[in-house]
Scaffold this motif. Structure first.
Motif, PDB file in Angstrom:
ATOM      1  N   VAL A  29       0.846  -1.202   0.000  1.00 38.32           N
ATOM      2  CA  VAL A  29       0.000   0.000   0.000  1.00 38.32           C
ATOM      3  C   VAL A  29       0.876   1.244   0.000  1.00 38.32           C
ATOM      4  O   VAL A  29       1.822   1.363   0.798  1.00 38.32           O
ATOM      5  CB  VAL A  29      -0.924   0.025   1.236  1.00 38.32           C
ATOM      6  N   VAL A  30       0.550   2.177  -0.897  1.00 35.39           N
ATOM      7  CA  VAL A  30       1.202   3.475  -0.929  1.00 35.39           C
ATOM      8  C   VAL A  30       0.168   4.529  -0.555  1.00 35.39           C
ATOM      9  O   VAL A  30      -0.906   4.608  -1.167  1.00 35.39           O
ATOM     10  CB  VAL A  30       1.796   3.782  -2.324  1.00 35.39           C
ATOM     11  N   ALA A  62       1.202  -5.921   3.543  1.00 33.06           N
ATOM     12  CA  ALA A  62       2.561  -6.457   3.375  1.00 33.06           C
ATOM     13  C   ALA A  62       3.590  -5.352   3.550  1.00 33.06           C
ATOM     14  O   ALA A  62       4.668  -5.571   4.113  1.00 33.06           O
ATOM     15  CB  ALA A  62       2.697  -7.084   1.986  1.00 33.06           C
ATOM     16  N   SER A  63       3.270  -4.164   3.077  1.00 35.72           N
ATOM     17  CA  SER A  63       4.136  -3.001   3.296  1.00 35.72           C
ATOM     18  C   SER A  63       3.298  -1.747   3.172  1.00 35.72           C
ATOM     19  O   SER A  63       2.269  -1.730   2.482  1.00 35.72           O
ATOM     20  CB  SER A  63       5.276  -2.956   2.267  1.00 35.72           C
ATOM     21  N   VAL A  64       3.731  -0.693   3.875  1.00 42.37           N
ATOM     22  CA  VAL A  64       3.082   0.608   3.797  1.00 42.37           C
ATOM     23  C   VAL A  64       4.146   1.656   3.555  1.00 42.37           C
ATOM     24  O   VAL A  64       5.146   1.716   4.286  1.00 42.37           O
ATOM     25  CB  VAL A  64       2.296   0.943   5.080  1.00 42.37           C
ATOM     26  N   LEU A 119      -3.998  -2.293 -10.534  1.00 36.27           N
ATOM     27  CA  LEU A 119      -2.741  -1.640 -10.158  1.00 36.27           C
ATOM     28  C   LEU A 119      -1.680  -2.665  -9.771  1.00 36.27           C
ATOM     29  O   LEU A 119      -1.951  -3.620  -9.038  1.00 36.27           O
ATOM     30  CB  LEU A 119      -2.995  -0.687  -8.982  1.00 36.27           C
ATOM     31  N   ARG A 120      -0.480  -2.439 -10.271  1.00 36.99           N
ATOM     32  CA  ARG A 120       0.654  -3.321  -9.983  1.00 36.99           C
ATOM     33  C   ARG A 120       1.802  -2.589  -9.301  1.00 36.99           C
ATOM     34  O   ARG A 120       2.456  -3.115  -8.418  1.00 36.99           O
ATOM     35  CB  ARG A 120       1.156  -3.922 -11.304  1.00 36.99           C
ATOM     36  N   GLU A 121       2.061  -1.347  -9.733  1.00 31.63           N
ATOM     37  CA  GLU A 121       3.196  -0.599  -9.192  1.00 31.63           C
ATOM     38  C   GLU A 121       2.969   0.893  -9.394  1.00 31.63           C
ATOM     39  O   GLU A 121       2.127   1.318 -10.199  1.00 31.63           O
ATOM     40  CB  GLU A 121       4.508  -1.020  -9.870  1.00 31.63           C
ATOM     41  N   VAL A 122       3.747   1.680  -8.641  1.00 28.97           N
ATOM     42  CA  VAL A 122       3.682   3.134  -8.789  1.00 28.97           C
ATOM     43  C   VAL A 122       5.088   3.680  -8.983  1.00 28.97           C
ATOM     44  O   VAL A 122       6.077   3.113  -8.500  1.00 28.97           O
ATOM     45  CB  VAL A 122       3.037   3.813  -7.555  1.00 28.97           C
ATOM     46  N   GLU A 123       5.128   4.770  -9.719  1.00 29.40           N
ATOM     47  CA  GLU A 123       6.396   5.488  -9.892  1.00 29.40           C
ATOM     48  C   GLU A 123       6.370   6.742  -9.031  1.00 29.40           C
ATOM     49  O   GLU A 123       5.396   7.491  -9.041  1.00 29.40           O
ATOM     50  CB  GLU A 123       6.597   5.874 -11.353  1.00 29.40           C
ATOM     51  N   ILE A 124       7.442   6.955  -8.290  1.00 31.56           N
ATOM     52  CA  ILE A 124       7.573   8.122  -7.414  1.00 31.56           C
ATOM     53  C   ILE A 124       8.735   8.957  -7.901  1.00 31.56           C
ATOM     54  O   ILE A 124       9.830   8.433  -8.156  1.00 31.56           O
ATOM     55  CB  ILE A 124       7.802   7.678  -5.948  1.00 31.56           C
ATOM     56  N   THR A 125       8.494  10.259  -8.028  1.00 31.19           N
ATOM     57  CA  THR A 125       9.539  11.172  -8.501  1.00 31.19           C
ATOM     58  C   THR A 125       9.832  12.207  -7.421  1.00 31.19           C
ATOM     59  O   THR A 125       8.909  12.866  -6.927  1.00 31.19           O
ATOM     60  CB  THR A 125       9.105  11.890  -9.794  1.00 31.19           C
ATOM     61  N   LEU A 138       7.781   1.342  -6.934  1.00 37.73           N
ATOM     62  CA  LEU A 138       7.430   0.467  -5.819  1.00 37.73           C
ATOM     63  C   LEU A 138       6.270  -0.442  -6.210  1.00 37.73           C
ATOM     64  O   LEU A 138       5.363  -0.016  -6.946  1.00 37.73           O
ATOM     65  CB  LEU A 138       7.001   1.295  -4.602  1.00 37.73           C
ATOM     66  N   PRO A 139       6.257  -1.680  -5.714  1.00 37.89           N
ATOM     67  CA  PRO A 139       5.071  -2.521  -5.929  1.00 37.89           C
ATOM     68  C   PRO A 139       3.898  -1.935  -5.151  1.00 37.89           C
ATOM     69  O   PRO A 139       4.075  -1.412  -4.038  1.00 37.89           O
ATOM     70  CB  PRO A 139       5.491  -3.880  -5.369  1.00 37.89           C
ATOM     71  N   ALA A 140       2.709  -2.002  -5.710  1.00 31.33           N
ATOM     72  CA  ALA A 140       1.529  -1.467  -5.019  1.00 31.33           C
ATOM     73  C   ALA A 140       0.267  -2.082  -5.605  1.00 31.33           C
ATOM     74  O   ALA A 140       0.091  -2.110  -6.824  1.00 31.33           O
ATOM     75  CB  ALA A 140       1.475   0.049  -5.143  1.00 31.33           C
TER      76      ALA A 140
END
Length: 325
Positions: free
Chosen positions: A154-155, A175-177, A218-224, A233-235
């Motif tokens: 989770v993001v 699993a992760s935050v 949703l599978r992943e996110v990009e953070i800039t 990150l996986p999400a």
């Protein structure tokens, strides 16, 4: 208008104040309907903070939002109020000694009085720019059920109390935050920020979520980052906790005396219009303190005065409910 419901009291807003008002109106032997644009009772608490612990409701050292709402619904159900959920109250006109409220679906409610318990009004989440088209496919604004996110990555996007509350609640389930905030400092309460840090939740600051990826889910996110660095990150879920905007919607056109996003009332909780009252966060008067507990007291004050307005021979104070056990 083909469908008109007749009741003694129409309550506009089915949040905690409105639900308690429905109970108290039943106690005063008034027939009641509640209308709310949301699809379920509980208002802002049910929609935005169902898993959040509330500590300032009298008699509860701590109570989860959804549990408080469930108890209020059970309490009100003793008198079998009519729920008109998923319907917006649009128009208000006076017809003789009755008030007619038109709803968005074309139906109407004719009542002896109206009690507005609309809280902060209609609220809309602030959008996540990168999240367009992802609502329902992995992006959410609120977390109605924590268990849905068990074992997910989770993001959370945001730096206020809501973002950190979700981080605390989801930490032991997901699993992760990871919490992402576009500034280096947070608006959340320092003690909550400290708790989240101590749990080891990853905090990424001076950064934004710039892309969500996956097909169809949703599978992943990009953070800039502000410096231009990119991280993927996986999400399975992005919680866009960016706050919300709110307004009173059609209520603003009902000929009431307004104070910002609230309705001015007197000591009986009556508004500038005859037979129209307000209670809870939507009601304004000098010295007002916006608490759920305050709304409960205002609801009882409003209903007792409404009972007398509808029947001048009625007593303002009906006695204590414990006398009727």
């Amino acid at each position: 208008m083909t469908d008109v419901l007749d009741v003694d009291l129409l309550i506009v807003g089915a949040g905690p104040t409105g639900l308690f008002a429905a109970y108290y109106a039943g106690f005063r032997d008034l027939s009641v309907a509640l209308v709310d644009s949301l699809p379920e009772p509980g208002g802002q608490v049910a929609a935005m903070y169902p898993e959040k612990m509330i500590y300032d409701v009298a008699g509860f050292p701590a109570v989860r939002g959804r549990d408080l709402v469930a108890a209020l619904v059970e309490q009100a159900d003793r008198w079998q109020p009519t729920y008109l959920l998923g319907r917006q109250a649009r128009t208000l006109t006076t017809v003789g000694d009755r008030v007619l409220v038109g709803l968005a679906d074309g139906s109407a409610v004719r009542a002896g009085a109206v009690l507005i318990t609309a809280g902060i009004g209609e609220f809309r989440p602030r959008p996540l720019p990168a999240g367009e088209g992802w609502l329902g496919r992995g992006m959410v604004h609120f977390v109605p059920s924590l268990q849905v996110h068990q074992d997910q990555h989770v993001v959370i996007v945001g730096g206020g109390d809501s973002a950190f509350d979700w981080a605390l609640a989801l930490h032991s389930i997901a699993a992760s935050v990871t919490l992402v905030h576009r500034r280096a400092t947070f608006r959340a309460h320092p003690a909550t920020v400290r708790q989240v840090r101590e749990l080891g939740v990853q905090l990424i600051t001076d950064a934004e979520v710039t892309e969500l990826r996956g097909d169809p889910e949703l599978r992943e996110v990009e953070i800039t980052t502000r410096a231009g660095d990119r991280k993927v990150l996986p999400a399975q879920t992005v919680v866009a906790a960016l706050g919300f905007t709110a307004d009173l919607g059609p209520i603003e056109s009902w000929g009431l005396e307004l104070d910002r996003r609230a309705v001015r009332v007197d000591t009986t909780m009556r508004t500038a219009r005859e037979r129209v009252y307000a209670a809870g966060d939507v009601a304004a008067y000098p010295g007002k303190v916006k608490l759920i507990a305050t709304g409960f007291g205002e609801a009882a004050t409003a209903v007792n005065n409404i009972a007398v307005a509808l029947n001048p021979e009625a007593h303002l104070f009906p006695g204590h409910s414990s006398d009727n056990g």
